[in-house]
Structures are given as structure tokens and as C-alpha cells.
Design a protein around this motif. Sequence first.
Motif, short mmCIF file in Angstrom:
data_model
loop_
_atom_site.label_atom_id
_atom_site.label_comp_id
_atom_site.label_asym_id
_atom_site.label_seq_id
_atom_site.Cartn_x
_atom_site.Cartn_y
_atom_site.Cartn_z
N LEU B 198 90.19 -6.83 21.49
CA LEU B 198 88.82 -6.92 20.97
C LEU B 198 87.89 -6.25 21.98
O LEU B 198 87.82 -6.67 23.14
CB LEU B 198 88.41 -8.38 20.77
CG LEU B 198 86.98 -8.59 20.26
CD1 LEU B 198 86.79 -8.01 18.86
CD2 LEU B 198 86.61 -10.09 20.26
N ALA B 199 87.21 -5.19 21.54
CA ALA B 199 86.27 -4.49 22.42
C ALA B 199 84.99 -5.32 22.55
O ALA B 199 84.38 -5.67 21.55
CB ALA B 199 85.96 -3.10 21.87
N VAL B 200 84.61 -5.64 23.81
CA VAL B 200 83.47 -6.53 24.07
C VAL B 200 82.52 -5.87 25.06
O VAL B 200 82.95 -5.42 26.13
CB VAL B 200 83.98 -7.88 24.65
CG1 VAL B 200 82.82 -8.71 25.20
CG2 VAL B 200 84.73 -8.67 23.59
N GLY B 201 81.25 -5.79 24.69
CA GLY B 201 80.25 -5.21 25.57
C GLY B 201 79.16 -6.19 25.98
O GLY B 201 78.40 -5.93 26.90
N GLU B 202 79.07 -7.35 25.30
CA GLU B 202 78.01 -8.32 25.63
C GLU B 202 78.33 -9.04 26.93
O GLU B 202 77.45 -9.32 27.73
CB GLU B 202 77.83 -9.37 24.52
CG GLU B 202 77.76 -8.81 23.13
CD GLU B 202 79.15 -8.67 22.53
OE1 GLU B 202 79.64 -7.52 22.47
OE2 GLU B 202 79.74 -9.67 22.14
#
Lengths: 394, 394
Positions: B198-202
Amino acid sequence: MAIEKISPSTNGGTHVAPLDASKLVVNLAKTLKPLVPSEDLIFGETKTDHMLVVSYEPATGWSAPEIKPYGPLNLDPASSCFQYCPNVFEGMKAYLGPNGEPRLFRPDKNMERLSRSVERVALPPFDTSVLLELIKRLVMVEARWIPSEPGHSLYIRPTVIGTRAALGVAASDSAIIYVIVTPAGPYFRGSVKGIPLLAVGESVRSWPGGTGGHKLGLNYAPGFLPQRIAAKQGYSQILWLLGDDAKITEAGAMNFFAVARRDDGDLDIVTPPLDGTILPGLTRASCLALLDGHTQGRLTLPGIALTQRLYTHERTLTMSEIAAWSADGKLLEAFGVGTAVIVAPVGRIGWEGKDLVLPSEETGLGPVGKALWERIVDIQVGKVEWEGWSVSCV
Amino acid sequence: MAIEKISPSTNGGTHVAPLDASKLVVNLAKTLKPLVPSEDLIFGETKTDHMLVVSYEPATGWSAPEIKPYGPLNLDPASSCFQYCPNVFEGMKAYLGPNGEPRLFRPDKNMERLSRSVERVALPPFDTSVLLELIKRLVMVEARWIPSEPGHSLYIRPTVIGTRAALGVAASDSAIIYVIVTPAGPYFRGSVKGIPLLAVGESVRSWPGGTGGHKLGLNYAPGFLPQRIAAKQGYSQILWLLGDDAKITEAGAMNFFAVARRDDGDLDIVTPPLDGTILPGLTRASCLALLDGHTQGRLTLPGIALTQRLYTHERTLTMSEIAAWSADGKLLEAFGVGTAVIVAPVGRIGWEGKDLVLPSEETGLGPVGKALWERIVDIQVGKVEWEGWSVSCV
């Protein structure tokens, strides 16, 4: 990202034992240590007679809390606390009230923050109001260690560590809560003068999306090397900057305030906003509330004229702005605030190879910092009652 | 900020005992534990019979190293390792060579990185070549625990923790080095298929000026909550993003590689650069060296045609770029690499509410990942000799 909520008494749907103060077991030390004279206290070095310990295992839940003689923790070397650092803590203080009764300062706020910290590193949750009850019991047991001198207190360090004893990188499903206490004099002993800060932007304490807004142990070790380098240059703490515009975040392990005088004599009091990169400090919140209370006429800060208006601002504050205020003669004072220091004056700030010298370098706390320090200490020791902030342990 | 250099055998000018392998004391366990069948191994859960421990105190320096029965560490609850997390570690593996001799894979590289990590959190320095000698001794003592199946090994976890037992926020002037080992099968057991990310940026793992380029325990706990949330959505690891342009940094605790096919059939193999936000992984460096070696004709990767050119790039890689390659049918494969996994295929990447499915979702490792996995394992177990990467403990 939504923060996951887990009911304190459940673990994947299975009910396990919640943290329960009624199960407290007290095993007192057979002999007590001699008290340390207050003038010899160095912050965080003196160990008292007792500690509180309670542990969590996923199959059974929280153990019976125990107050027992201060001593080492025995932990598997694979434990998560050593390997991946899901460790959180709080800083609180106990004071002696007017009738000699131990008091805490806004402890519910520490418990709220502790709960958020525990959640952030996915430690097993618990009801922090139960922990507060247990902390009060520990403080009563250790009451003889509370120094009575002004500005002195019994510093309380609730700690939660992950104890999962396996190396797979995953949340710790077991934990220990422990609480230790240590008698404390002024944090920066002997420094009535302003402390020198080195503004640093190459090493960064926190970042949007990072953990700087939580009270995690892991936020601190990255500052050790920069702090050591700063100390060799004659600065006692780091002023942490963020971004190309040199936004001020924190000073050492303190929240930062700057005071600027307007042309009409009113004061602007600025502190960086709680944008996730700043620790939501209890002393920070208390300072803001007291300053606002003064301007609203709800209280008078000692030494500040009734008519003096103090405008608080939680907003971005850059080094350039501080430097401009200083150049214009508008910078009245700056100070760091935190549970350990309460309010500490800033004497100078090293930035871009120059020292920006503040008016309070020689004199120590300026009028606003001094007023806050005095009023907070008066409230903490129960000399002044204010909105239930001081809570008796009895 | 310049990194402070301290001579290993001095402490503020006073000479104290350096780490010394000739002082090693070996206290063997009276009874040995039964071995665990290789098929039952879960990564990092099995404890062997012995561990190595050595401690540092500022007045005396490094103690005599000891190999002793595996058991708990006894530590003061005020210790820095719990409170402020100056804890560093390494991941290494021991394999059985062709003649049954225990071997290590590029251990000097782990020791170089460990030295940098220790410096970054201001722990007492030591000569890591001496530690390597001690690690070899421990591996020899625990040699019966090394599984012989392909892809299996004895995982080695050198750890250094700060043990200063005081609450003042400052570098830990005392420490413990310890090394534990654990027999290991494949990290993602049973997943021959590609793993879902899962790509996560937060939440961000690391940032410029942070500690993401060092192997610190404190880099891992902030990922626990995001990983748990991802797991509930069916993803096994996080693909960590940084910045508004969704730059890929790492995948879980692995370095990330993507492979794109050019129109002429040559392959571009891209991994993010070591800009301080990326762990300088040993497996990452080894993959790059082997890929370059193939294209230079210095070696042939198994299953890859001699004429197949593999162009490696250490450069910024964004999610948009991955998505564009995928849409154009150019994305051949993506994989994570690390000591624990060696090479693990990525099956799909959840990003902005959609799943980007990779060709290797069902089949597992693609041609490049498979070639790297096989060649690295062959070198590790001494079946193929390559530039002295495999080092005998004997």
C-alpha cells in the motif's frame, strides 16, 4: 490516515483483563534510601525507593499493577523496545500543597497525550484514567521525596515500552507500563541567565507526516549528536528549524515562544502552531491560556500591568522574522517552556554564523517569561487556584 | 553538519579500555535447546542457546566480551534505551558453505554501517572489526543452528543500546553491545506470489535531515500503525512515499527496485538514490553490482541472456512514473530487497484508491528478481565465488 481505535479491554474481539487499579499490590522496600539535599539534585539522576510496574500479554491482558522497590527491568534481548523503539513517555510533576498534600498539575492532559502516543506506535491500549489513579498512589508512597523549595518538585516519568520478544518487524503485542519518580530542582541549575541556542536546519527534528507531534522516545535520540556538536560551540540547546524558510519548531525538548513589542506598547507573543511537527506541550497550552486570561481581564499576571495587552499567536515563526524583530529593537524576549523547565529564558541564538543576542541574556527571564513562571508555580503548588489545574493526590 | 569523529579508545581524552576480542570469555550453556525443524521456523521467533554481550562505562571503557547462555538483560528503568531510544542494529546472515563451514555475507559492509549508526545517535564508539571477530566466534558456537536448506540461514542481530540511567535529555555515555542469532527460513513464508504493497504518503518514514539513511531502531516503530492499517486492507507492507510528487523511498523495511522494458528490449532497473532518506542496504548494493556486472560481461545472471542489457539507475522514482510504465505495459517487475528477504516480488501496489497490478502478482519473482535471488544465494552459500563477498567464519 485514520487513527485506529481499539477498545481498551478487547484484543481482536477476545476480552482480556483491563488495567485495574483495584488489583494494585504494594510491596514496600525493607529499607529506605537517604533523601538527597535539594541543592545537590541533578535532574533525573536520583532514584527513589519505589516504582510502579504493570505488564500486558495478549492472551491475558493487563497484570495486577505493583508498587515495588525500585529496580531493574529484566527483558529478552529481542524485545521490541530495544530493536524497533515503540516506547512512549510522559513528564509530570508532583508538588507539596499548602497543607503538605501532594498535588499534580493538569494530569488529565498528560494522560490524554499518553493515550495518543500509545496509539501512534500501536502499543496495547489501556484506560489512562486508571493509570492516573495508580500514579497518585505511587506519589503518595514516595511523598517524602517531594522537595518543598519553590521551583522544586518530584518529577514523574510514566513510560510504556513494547516487549514483544521477536525480530519480525511488527507492532508489539506485549508491553510494560512503568512509572518512576525523581526529585528535581531547576532543570538548568545555576543558569539564571538566558540559555544560548544554536539554530539548526540541516538536522531536522520532525517533519509533516512524522511523529514530532507525539511524545515518543524515538523523537529524542536523533538530537543527541547535533546537541553535542552545539555544546562544543558553546550552545546549550538546539533551536530546531524546518524547511527552506527556516521555520522554528522547538528549542531542545521545549516549546518555543517569542515576544515582540508593538509600536503602541502592546505585546505579540508567538509560538509555532500544532501542525503535527510540534509537541503539544502542557506548559505551552497553560502559558497560552494564562496570557489570554490576562488580556481578557480574567486574571492578572504578576508584574504585568492590568492594562498591558498580550496578543497570543499560534502561527508559523521563522528565523528571519526573529532576526528582523531583533534588528528593529522589537524583540523583547524569547523563552522555552516544558514540564521539566517550566519557563527558561533564551539568551542568544546562533544562526548563519552570527549570534542574535536577546535582551534577557544577562538578566534571565524577561517580564512575560517571569510572570508565566511565577503564576504557573503558584498554581502548581496550590497557592493560587485556577480552573482546577492543580489536583490533590489525597 | 559535520559528523563528529571520536577515536575508539578515548573518552574525552582519557584512555579507557577498547573493545578487545582477546578478552572474550565463553560460558557455555549446561543444556542445549532442541533444534526447531526448518519448516516450523517463523522469522525472528526462535532463540538459540547463546548470545554475545559486552558493555561500556565511561570510566572504564569496554568490558571483557562474553558469550553466555541466552537470557534477559537487566536494565535500570531510567535507561536511555527505553526513554530516548539511542538503539541501533544490523541484520546479517550466516550460511553453511560447501564443506559445512559457517560463512557470512559481506560482513565488513554491515560493520561500516553499524559504525555510522553508532555515531549518528552519539553512542560510545568502538572498533567494529573487533566486533566482527566476536560475531564469528558466536556463529561458530551456534553453528548447529544454521539451517542447510536453500534460502535458509542463521539470522544475526548485532544490537547496540544506550544504557545511561538518568532522565536528562543527553547522549548516552554508557552502552551495551549484544548479538543474538535466530535460525531463519524465508521471511514471507508461503508467499511465492508477489506481495501487495500500500503506497502511503500521509505518514512518512524519513525525510531530508532525518535519520532514514541510518540503521536505527527508532526508524521502525512509526511504521507499525500504518502497517497495521494496511494489513486490514489486505496489503502486507507499506510503500513509503515522500513529498508532493510521491517519491518512492522504501517498501516496508526493504529497498525498492522497479524494472521497465525499453522498446529495444533492454531493461531499465531503477532504485531510489541514497539521498539520506534511504537505508544504504547491503542487498541493494549487491543487486546493483551484480546487474552492472552482467551488463559489463563480468558475470552472467542465471536465466538472463548474455546479450540482455540491464541498465541500473539510482535516481528519484515516483509513483506516477510506475503507474505510467504500468499503463504502457513497460513495467516488467518490481521487488523489495533486504537481508531478511533477499529479494521479494511485489504483486500489486495500492495507490490513490486503485490497485496497480504487476505481472509477477501470480508467478512471484520476475526474471530479474529471480536471477538476483539465485545468484546472491549461490554466492552466500559459497557455491559461486564473487569478489570475496562470502567470508568463512573458520
